[in-house]
Every structure is written in structure tokens, then in C-alpha cells.
Design a protein around this motif. Structure first.
Motif, PDB file in Angstrom:
ATOM      1  N   GLY A 260      -5.891   8.415 -46.893  1.00 49.12           N
ATOM      2  CA  GLY A 260      -7.160   7.733 -47.116  1.00 49.12           C
ATOM      3  C   GLY A 260      -7.148   6.319 -46.573  1.00 49.12           C
ATOM      4  O   GLY A 260      -8.120   5.855 -45.963  1.00 49.12           O
ATOM      5  N   LEU A 261      -6.035   5.615 -46.754  1.00 44.29           N
ATOM      6  CA  LEU A 261      -5.924   4.238 -46.266  1.00 44.29           C
ATOM      7  C   LEU A 261      -5.887   4.176 -44.743  1.00 44.29           C
ATOM      8  O   LEU A 261      -6.405   3.233 -44.136  1.00 44.29           O
ATOM      9  CB  LEU A 261      -4.677   3.573 -46.851  1.00 44.29           C
ATOM     10  CG  LEU A 261      -4.720   3.308 -48.362  1.00 44.29           C
ATOM     11  CD1 LEU A 261      -3.381   2.762 -48.854  1.00 44.29           C
ATOM     12  CD2 LEU A 261      -5.849   2.335 -48.707  1.00 44.29           C
ATOM     13  N   ILE A 262      -5.290   5.186 -44.106  1.00 46.88           N
ATOM     14  CA  ILE A 262      -5.302   5.249 -42.634  1.00 46.88           C
ATOM     15  C   ILE A 262      -6.734   5.328 -42.130  1.00 46.88           C
ATOM     16  O   ILE A 262      -7.127   4.634 -41.181  1.00 46.88           O
ATOM     17  CB  ILE A 262      -4.487   6.456 -42.142  1.00 46.88           C
ATOM     18  CG1 ILE A 262      -2.999   6.250 -42.403  1.00 46.88           C
ATOM     19  CG2 ILE A 262      -4.712   6.692 -40.637  1.00 46.88           C
ATOM     20  CD1 ILE A 262      -2.162   7.499 -42.193  1.00 46.88           C
ATOM     21  N   LEU A 263      -7.527   6.181 -42.762  1.00 43.04           N
ATOM     22  CA  LEU A 263      -8.921   6.344 -42.349  1.00 43.04           C
ATOM     23  C   LEU A 263      -9.709   5.058 -42.564  1.00 43.04           C
ATOM     24  O   LEU A 263     -10.540   4.683 -41.725  1.00 43.04           O
ATOM     25  CB  LEU A 263      -9.553   7.498 -43.125  1.00 43.04           C
ATOM     26  CG  LEU A 263      -9.026   8.888 -42.766  1.00 43.04           C
ATOM     27  CD1 LEU A 263      -9.455   9.916 -43.803  1.00 43.04           C
ATOM     28  CD2 LEU A 263      -9.498   9.304 -41.380  1.00 43.04           C
TER      29      LEU A 263
ATOM     30  N   PHE B 121       0.586   2.291 -42.464  1.00 39.47           N
ATOM     31  CA  PHE B 121       0.086   3.398 -43.276  1.00 39.47           C
ATOM     32  C   PHE B 121       0.553   4.747 -42.720  1.00 39.47           C
ATOM     33  O   PHE B 121       0.925   5.651 -43.474  1.00 39.47           O
ATOM     34  CB  PHE B 121      -1.439   3.363 -43.342  1.00 39.47           C
ATOM     35  CG  PHE B 121      -1.995   2.237 -44.169  1.00 39.47           C
ATOM     36  CD1 PHE B 121      -1.245   1.673 -45.194  1.00 39.47           C
ATOM     37  CD2 PHE B 121      -3.272   1.737 -43.934  1.00 39.47           C
ATOM     38  CE1 PHE B 121      -1.753   0.627 -45.971  1.00 39.47           C
ATOM     39  CE2 PHE B 121      -3.789   0.706 -44.699  1.00 39.47           C
ATOM     40  CZ  PHE B 121      -3.031   0.142 -45.722  1.00 39.47           C
ATOM     41  N   VAL B 122       0.531   4.888 -41.394  1.00 44.25           N
ATOM     42  CA  VAL B 122       1.009   6.131 -40.773  1.00 44.25           C
ATOM     43  C   VAL B 122       2.495   6.322 -41.079  1.00 44.25           C
ATOM     44  O   VAL B 122       2.940   7.431 -41.409  1.00 44.25           O
ATOM     45  CB  VAL B 122       0.771   6.103 -39.246  1.00 44.25           C
ATOM     46  CG1 VAL B 122       1.507   7.257 -38.562  1.00 44.25           C
ATOM     47  CG2 VAL B 122      -0.713   6.188 -38.938  1.00 44.25           C
ATOM     48  N   TRP B 123       3.256   5.255 -40.991  1.00 51.92           N
ATOM     49  CA  TRP B 123       4.698   5.329 -41.244  1.00 51.92           C
ATOM     50  C   TRP B 123       4.978   5.734 -42.689  1.00 51.92           C
ATOM     51  O   TRP B 123       5.822   6.582 -42.953  1.00 51.92           O
ATOM     52  CB  TRP B 123       5.337   3.983 -40.923  1.00 51.92           C
ATOM     53  CG  TRP B 123       6.797   3.908 -41.227  1.00 51.92           C
ATOM     54  CD1 TRP B 123       7.411   3.124 -42.143  1.00 51.92           C
ATOM     55  CD2 TRP B 123       7.849   4.662 -40.603  1.00 51.92           C
ATOM     56  NE1 TRP B 123       8.775   3.316 -42.138  1.00 51.92           N
ATOM     57  CE2 TRP B 123       9.069   4.270 -41.196  1.00 51.92           C
ATOM     58  CE3 TRP B 123       7.875   5.633 -39.604  1.00 51.92           C
ATOM     59  CZ2 TRP B 123      10.296   4.806 -40.842  1.00 51.92           C
ATOM     60  CZ3 TRP B 123       9.102   6.178 -39.242  1.00 51.92           C
ATOM     61  CH2 TRP B 123      10.288   5.770 -39.846  1.00 51.92           C
ATOM     62  N   PHE B 124       4.247   5.147 -43.639  1.00 48.36           N
ATOM     63  CA  PHE B 124       4.451   5.484 -45.049  1.00 48.36           C
ATOM     64  C   PHE B 124       4.077   6.942 -45.323  1.00 48.36           C
ATOM     65  O   PHE B 124       4.708   7.606 -46.140  1.00 48.36           O
ATOM     66  CB  PHE B 124       3.624   4.560 -45.947  1.00 48.36           C
ATOM     67  CG  PHE B 124       4.088   3.133 -45.943  1.00 48.36           C
ATOM     68  CD1 PHE B 124       5.412   2.817 -45.702  1.00 48.36           C
ATOM     69  CD2 PHE B 124       3.205   2.094 -46.180  1.00 48.36           C
ATOM     70  CE1 PHE B 124       5.857   1.499 -45.697  1.00 48.36           C
ATOM     71  CE2 PHE B 124       3.627   0.777 -46.187  1.00 48.36           C
ATOM     72  CZ  PHE B 124       4.959   0.476 -45.942  1.00 48.36           C
ATOM     73  N   LEU B 125       3.044   7.429 -44.646  1.00 51.38           N
ATOM     74  CA  LEU B 125       2.656   8.833 -44.812  1.00 51.38           C
ATOM     75  C   LEU B 125       3.764   9.755 -44.334  1.00 51.38           C
ATOM     76  O   LEU B 125       4.144  10.715 -45.023  1.00 51.38           O
ATOM     77  CB  LEU B 125       1.363   9.120 -44.047  1.00 51.38           C
ATOM     78  CG  LEU B 125       0.900  10.586 -44.041  1.00 51.38           C
ATOM     79  CD1 LEU B 125       0.452  11.003 -45.438  1.00 51.38           C
ATOM     80  CD2 LEU B 125      -0.223  10.791 -43.037  1.00 51.38           C
TER      81      LEU B 125
END
Length: 324
Positions: free
Chosen positions: A40-43, A80-84
Motif C-alpha cells: 500500500g505504501l509503495i502505491l 518500501f519495495v526493499w522492505f516488501l
């Protein structure tokens, strides 16, 4: 309406779509797996960056705010992508350093506008995103069972990065606007993929097979898979050959917890028994934590306090007093 205005409307619609989809992942899907928060945060981050371009098309008078929010979104996409991909359960002080550049850059953009430095800041932000994407792709490729959704998110983020590079190379407002459209296409694509993979319906209408429930229960209660350090939803579901979304729904139905919460619950319950075992009195509490799957003492103490409301030592003392 001229072409640039039309591009602005189409990009603005993509931004609204990104926020709508983000609210779904941050709300409904978060209950199934807390790591949906990162998606959600990436978006939202991508929406903020594209929104900056829309402001240039339709509302240039609020450019300082748009530039600030746009840079913050741009610089947050990579972390955010990395944390996902890393299946990070939550933001902690240890990984908060990833957001030093987003925050300082956003403030700087607001202060210097209007100035040629704006472009420099955005070029730096785009270069940092490239580094995060390279590392993320390398990490994803190295995984034995990469998540299909994680790959799609990486494709979306990479496509947005390509569009941003195109904007930096643009020599006219028309080409700049077209770059925003390219980025928007990837938001429309991820929205389509959500429907195609039934992301919206899985949380509501899929009936859980009894066999699936039995296998998940067996994995937690008898096989003790939670003891494996670094175990993730993807590795857990891969070992059982059950789709991740069915694992999360099964865990919710069986234990009324998210998958990470269930892992910690079973780990803490086992440690509670160990703390009362006279044969284990000589062992350090931290050693017991590692034995049941915790990867750090801080994670163990936080989980134990959250579940029991006590520290391990106070729990042990209270149990001894009650048995005396």
C-alpha cells in the motif's frame, strides 16, 4: 482541452486509482498479512511522485508543496519495495535510516523552490531509486521461491523508474507529460493484475478447504515450522505447497492472528514452557529465544511483552510463586 491537459487528467486518474488500491491493501488486506502495508505504501509513494507531475500540468501555483511531496514519494519507493521483498514485519529504529534522504530532500525541495536545484534533487532521487531496484532485483532472483506479486511490484516500480528517466531526458513539456502517462500505465496495469489474480475477492469469497486448515494446523502445532529462523509466509507456503493467501486466511481462521503474529505466539508459548522447566534453568533466556525461531533478543522481548504483558523474568517469578 489541449494534449497536456488531457495527459494531466489521465495521470490524475491514475493517482486516484493508486490511492484507492493503497487504501485496500492498508485496510482490508493488512488484516490477512501485515506486510501488505508495504504494498500500500509503495502505491502511495508512486502516486505522490506522479501527482507532482499532475500539479505541474493543472495546478502550478502550489508547485512547492507538489515538489516536496513528489520528492518524498520518489525517494520512498525504493525503501518500501526493499522492505516488501525482505518480508519486513514493521518499521523499526534500525531500518529508519532509509528515510533520511526522503525527509531531508522533501524539506529542501520546499525551501529552494523555485530553483534549478529542484531538478538536481529529483535526479538524485531517481538515481537512488535505481540503486534500490538493482539490489531488489538481485535479491528477488536469488530467492528460491519468489512471490509472484513481488515480481509484479518490481516490474511496476521499474517501469515507473524508466518513465521518470524519460522525463529527465525530455526536452519539452509534451514529452514530460508523456513520461507521466508511461508511469501511469504501470499503475493501471497493477490495478488490472489485482482483478486478474482475484486479489479483491480472495479476502471475501474463497472457501477454505478442510485439508488446507488441517495442514496449516499440523505445521504449527506438530511440525513446529515456526522454529525455523527467518521463515516467511512465502517459504512457509512453499513448504506446504499452499498459496500464501490461503495460508494467511487459514491462520486467521484457526488462531485469529496474522501469520507473523501466529509465529510469535507459538514461539512465546513454547518459551513459557521452557522457563518453567527445571532442566533448562542453566540456559540463558536469549538462547531459548533463538531455539524457537527468534532472530534477535529485542524481537523476542518485544513479542513476549506484547503477548504476556510481562518480561520473561517476571513471568518466571510469578509462575514460581503460584506453584510454591
Amino acid at each position: 482541452m489541449n494534449a497536456i491537459g488531457l495527459f494531466g487528467v489521465l495521470s490524475g486518474s491514475a493517482v486516484a486509482l493508486a490511492f484507492f488500491l493503497a487504501s485496500f491493501f492498508l485496510g482490508i488486506k493488512r488484516r490477512e498479512d501485515s506486510r501488505h502495508v508495504w504494498l500500500g505504501l509503495i502505491l502511495i509513494a508512486i502516486g505522490l511522485r506522479i501527482g507532482k507531475s499532475v500539479i505541474y500540468f493543472l495546478a502550478n501555483e502550489i508547485a512547492p508543496i507538489g515538489l516536496s511531496l513528489g520528492f518524498f514519494g520518489l525517494a520512498c519507493i525504493g525503501p518500501f519495495v526493499w522492505f516488501l521483498l525482505k518480508d519486513t514485519a514493521a518499521l523499526t529504529f534500525k531500518n529508519a535510516w532509509h528515510f533520511i534522504i526522503p525527509i531531508t530532500g522533501a524539506v529542501s525541495c520546499f525551501i529552494v523552490t523555485p530553483s534549478p536545484l529542484e531538478t538536481t534533487f529529483y535526479q538524485i532521487g531517481t538515481a537512488i531509486l535505481m540503486i534500490y531496484l538493482i539490489v531488489s532485483w538481485m535479491f528477488a532472483i536469488s530467492r528460491n521461491q519468489p512471490s509472484i506479486w513481488n515480481r509484479k511490484v518490481l516490474i511496476m516500480a521499474t517501469g515507473v523508474w524508466v518513465a521518470l528517466v524519460y522525463q529527465h531526458l525530455a526536452n519539452s513539456m509534451m514529452h514530460y507529460a508523456f513520461g507521466a502517462i508511461i508511469a501511469s500505465v504501470f499503475l493501471y496495469w497493477i490495478f488490472y493484475q489485482s482483478f486478474k489474480s482475484a486479489v479483491f475477492s480472495k479476502g471475501l469469497s474463497v472457501k477454505l478447504p478442510d485439508q488446507t486448515l488441517a495442514e496449516v494446523r499440523e505445521a504449527f502445532e506438530n511440525q513446529n515450522l515456526y522454529r525455523k529462523q527467518g521463515i516467511t509466509l512465502q517459504t512457509f507456503s512453499g513448504q506446504l505447497s499452499i498459496p500464501p493467501y490461503l495460508v494467511t486466511r487459514s491462520v486467521k481462521k484457526l488462531y485469529d492472528r496474522t501469520f507473523p503474529e501466529a509465529l510469535n505466539y507459538f514461539r512465546v508459548e513454547e518459551i513459557k514452557q521452557m522457563l518453567l522447566d527445571p532442566d533448562k534453568e542453566h540456559l540463558k533466556i536469549e538462547s531459548l529465544a533463538y531455539d524457537v525461531g527468534f532472530t534477535s533478543p529485542s524481537a523476542f522481548y518485544a513479542a513476549f511483552k506484547k503477548i504476556t504483558g510481562q518480561t520473561p523474568t517476571s513471568y518466571q517469578k510469578d509462575a514460581e510463586l503460584m506453584s510454591a
